[in-house]
Design an enzyme around this catalytic site. Sequence first.
Site, PDB file in Angstrom:
ATOM      1  N   LYS A  38       0.802  -1.240   0.000  1.00  0.00           N
ATOM      2  CA  LYS A  38       0.000   0.000   0.000  1.00  0.00           C
ATOM      3  C   LYS A  38       0.829   1.283   0.000  1.00  0.00           C
ATOM      4  O   LYS A  38       0.450   2.294   0.593  1.00  0.00           O
ATOM      5  CB  LYS A  38      -0.990   0.025   1.192  1.00  0.00           C
ATOM      6  CG  LYS A  38      -1.801  -1.210   1.416  1.00  0.00           C
ATOM      7  CD  LYS A  38      -2.313  -1.872   0.176  1.00  0.00           C
ATOM      8  CE  LYS A  38      -3.366  -1.124  -0.569  1.00  0.00           C
ATOM      9  NZ  LYS A  38      -3.760  -1.873  -1.814  1.00  0.00           N
ATOM     10  N   CYS A  39       1.966   1.233  -0.654  1.00  0.00           N
ATOM     11  CA  CYS A  39       2.850   2.412  -0.686  1.00  0.00           C
ATOM     12  C   CYS A  39       3.100   2.920  -2.104  1.00  0.00           C
ATOM     13  O   CYS A  39       4.040   3.699  -2.323  1.00  0.00           O
ATOM     14  CB  CYS A  39       4.175   2.080  -0.007  1.00  0.00           C
ATOM     15  SG  CYS A  39       4.022   2.013   1.788  1.00  0.00           S
ATOM     16  N   THR A  41       2.881   0.636  -5.017  1.00  0.00           N
ATOM     17  CA  THR A  41       3.347  -0.469  -5.859  1.00  0.00           C
ATOM     18  C   THR A  41       2.639  -0.498  -7.213  1.00  0.00           C
ATOM     19  O   THR A  41       3.289  -0.629  -8.258  1.00  0.00           O
ATOM     20  CB  THR A  41       3.042  -1.819  -5.164  1.00  0.00           C
ATOM     21  OG1 THR A  41       3.226  -1.681  -3.771  1.00  0.00           O
ATOM     22  CG2 THR A  41       3.875  -2.929  -5.731  1.00  0.00           C
ATOM     23  N   THR A  42       1.306  -0.399  -7.172  1.00  0.00           N
ATOM     24  CA  THR A  42       0.526  -0.544  -8.404  1.00  0.00           C
ATOM     25  C   THR A  42       0.920   0.554  -9.398  1.00  0.00           C
ATOM     26  O   THR A  42       1.099   0.301 -10.595  1.00  0.00           O
ATOM     27  CB  THR A  42      -0.986  -0.442  -8.081  1.00  0.00           C
ATOM     28  OG1 THR A  42      -1.257  -1.236  -6.929  1.00  0.00           O
ATOM     29  CG2 THR A  42      -1.836  -0.906  -9.228  1.00  0.00           C
ATOM     30  N   HIS A 102       7.266  -7.651  -2.008  1.00  0.00           N
ATOM     31  CA  HIS A 102       6.969  -6.830  -0.821  1.00  0.00           C
ATOM     32  C   HIS A 102       7.914  -7.189   0.328  1.00  0.00           C
ATOM     33  O   HIS A 102       7.786  -6.637   1.415  1.00  0.00           O
ATOM     34  CB  HIS A 102       5.534  -7.094  -0.345  1.00  0.00           C
ATOM     35  CG  HIS A 102       4.486  -6.327  -1.113  1.00  0.00           C
ATOM     36  ND1 HIS A 102       4.648  -5.034  -1.518  1.00  0.00           N
ATOM     37  CD2 HIS A 102       3.232  -6.690  -1.525  1.00  0.00           C
ATOM     38  CE1 HIS A 102       3.557  -4.620  -2.150  1.00  0.00           C
ATOM     39  NE2 HIS A 102       2.688  -5.607  -2.171  1.00  0.00           N
ATOM     40  N   ARG A 259      -7.840   3.788  -4.897  1.00  0.00           N
ATOM     41  CA  ARG A 259      -8.777   4.451  -3.994  1.00  0.00           C
ATOM     42  C   ARG A 259      -8.658   5.952  -4.205  1.00  0.00           C
ATOM     43  O   ARG A 259      -9.085   6.462  -5.223  1.00  0.00           O
ATOM     44  CB  ARG A 259      -8.494   4.013  -2.541  1.00  0.00           C
ATOM     45  CG  ARG A 259      -9.612   4.295  -1.555  1.00  0.00           C
ATOM     46  CD  ARG A 259      -9.224   3.811  -0.166  1.00  0.00           C
ATOM     47  NE  ARG A 259      -8.083   4.508   0.396  1.00  0.00           N
ATOM     48  CZ  ARG A 259      -8.144   5.608   1.142  1.00  0.00           C
ATOM     49  NH1 ARG A 259      -9.308   6.130   1.435  1.00  0.00           N
ATOM     50  NH2 ARG A 259      -7.043   6.180   1.620  1.00  0.00           N
TER      51      ARG A 259
HETATM   52  P1  PAP Z   1      -0.628  -2.961  -3.163  1.00  0.00           P
HETATM   53  O1  PAP Z   1       0.313  -3.203  -2.022  1.00  0.00           O
HETATM   54  O2  PAP Z   1      -1.945  -3.676  -2.995  1.00  0.00           O
HETATM   55  O3  PAP Z   1      -0.004  -3.194  -4.485  1.00  0.00           O
HETATM   56  P2  PAP Z   1      -0.192  -0.182  -3.578  1.00  0.00           P
HETATM   57  O4  PAP Z   1      -0.407  -0.013  -5.021  1.00  0.00           O
HETATM   58  O5  PAP Z   1       1.212  -0.281  -3.085  1.00  0.00           O
HETATM   59  O6  PAP Z   1      -1.041  -1.404  -3.059  1.00  0.00           O
HETATM   60  O7  PAP Z   1      -0.842   1.050  -2.803  1.00  0.00           O
HETATM   61  C1  PAP Z   1      -2.160   1.416  -2.999  1.00  0.00           C
HETATM   62  C2  PAP Z   1      -2.215   2.921  -2.897  1.00  0.00           C
HETATM   63  O8  PAP Z   1      -1.713   3.512  -4.102  1.00  0.00           O
HETATM   64  C3  PAP Z   1      -3.663   3.385  -2.762  1.00  0.00           C
HETATM   65  O9  PAP Z   1      -3.597   4.546  -1.935  1.00  0.00           O
HETATM   66  P3  PAP Z   1      -4.862   5.081  -1.086  1.00  0.00           P
HETATM   67  O10 PAP Z   1      -5.510   3.911  -0.455  1.00  0.00           O
HETATM   68  O11 PAP Z   1      -4.265   6.026  -0.092  1.00  0.00           O
HETATM   69  O12 PAP Z   1      -5.707   5.791  -2.074  1.00  0.00           O
HETATM   70  C4  PAP Z   1      -4.015   3.722  -4.202  1.00  0.00           C
HETATM   71  O13 PAP Z   1      -5.114   4.596  -4.325  1.00  0.00           O
HETATM   72  C5  PAP Z   1      -2.716   4.327  -4.676  1.00  0.00           C
HETATM   73  N1  PAP Z   1      -2.591   4.291  -6.148  1.00  0.00           N
HETATM   74  C6  PAP Z   1      -2.858   3.256  -6.959  1.00  0.00           C
HETATM   75  N2  PAP Z   1      -2.644   3.601  -8.240  1.00  0.00           N
HETATM   76  C7  PAP Z   1      -2.237   4.884  -8.229  1.00  0.00           C
HETATM   77  C8  PAP Z   1      -1.874   5.811  -9.261  1.00  0.00           C
HETATM   78  N3  PAP Z   1      -1.914   5.474 -10.529  1.00  0.00           N
HETATM   79  N4  PAP Z   1      -1.501   7.048  -8.890  1.00  0.00           N
HETATM   80  C9  PAP Z   1      -1.456   7.418  -7.581  1.00  0.00           C
HETATM   81  N5  PAP Z   1      -1.790   6.582  -6.567  1.00  0.00           N
HETATM   82  C10 PAP Z   1      -2.180   5.334  -6.887  1.00  0.00           C
END
Ligand code: PAP
Length: 295
Positions: A38-39, A41-42, A102, A259
């Site tokens: 959640k930092c 990654t995606t 991770h 999100r």
């Molecule tokens: P994961 O560990 O399940 O892969 P990860 O992608 O690391 O999750 O983190 C998710 C966060 O990245 C979410 O933050 P939030 O809950 O505070 O909103 C998600 O919204 C955010 N996120 C995903 N894609 C993007 C993007 N394209 N640009 C900016 N933030 C993003």
Amino acid sequence: MRQWKGAWLPHRRVPGVLSFQRRFTPRPDDVLLASPPKCGTTWLKALSFATMARAAYPPGDGDHPLLRLNPHDCVPLVDSLFSAGQEAKLDALPSPRLMNTHVHHSLLPPSVAHDPGCKIVYVCREPKDMVVSLWHFYKSSKTTEGSTYTLSDLFENACQGKHSNGPIWDHILGYWQESQATPRRVLFLRYEEMLRDPVDSIREVARFLEVLFTVTEEAAGLPEDIMKLCSIETLRGARADKMGANKVFVKFPHTSFFRKGVAGDWVNHMTPEMAQRFDAIVEEKLHGPGLSFKS
Ligand code: PAP
């Protein structure tokens, strides 16, 4: 949760991490994206994939893979493939392979941790925002267990470092120290800085991976095209399988990965006392090495 070499792992992940450590066969041009959950990654997966594969898939193309697949389906989570007994998929990837993990730096296979060829791009985030994002993610899970998990349960565990791939401070420190020791091998990024200037971050990743944008690509606006393609709005609306990213994340709908995508959302969920308590723990752990998340 199980604690192994100082890191907390969901117990079902332990066999996969062990197999990753023992059986992973590196290639000299591997690229590993590393992060606590959640930092960012995606987003990092999308940016890196779009940058590295831009010759085969121009970022302005209406049929780009990122418009029909979740980024997690474009860049595999290595330890999960080992958990699922699907590591043969890694052998089938063309070089240079783009993969993600991770796990803490201390849990990487020695061949990856110290191989002069393998490059690691690391992203981390303000720890309170990580906790809030993780809580929302669990809530979006289709399981009863996920939907009943309260923020205060997660918070109490996080204060002890007891969350998936925690403690977050040790996770951050391990890669930060490595990035200081070998900056050509480990690039250390912060989610908040990426949000501040996404195009600059794309150029930084390209420079680090030695796939610099040419003058012609810059003039054609490729870094900006990649930024638009990988924006949270574009990725959220992708035609990906709405039921889940891939087999490993099947419990989570596609939209749960996208999100808010902002910095500082903790303020809407934590009390000032919770924030103060967590900040004090994190600051104490990171203070010595000179890292800080204080704004
Ligand atoms: P994961 O560990 O399940 O892969 P990860 O992608 O690391 O999750 O983190 C998710 C966060 O990245 C979410 O933050 P939030 O809950 O505070 O909103 C998600 O919204 C955010 N996120 C995903 N894609 C993007 C993007 N394209 N640009 C900016 N933030 C993003």
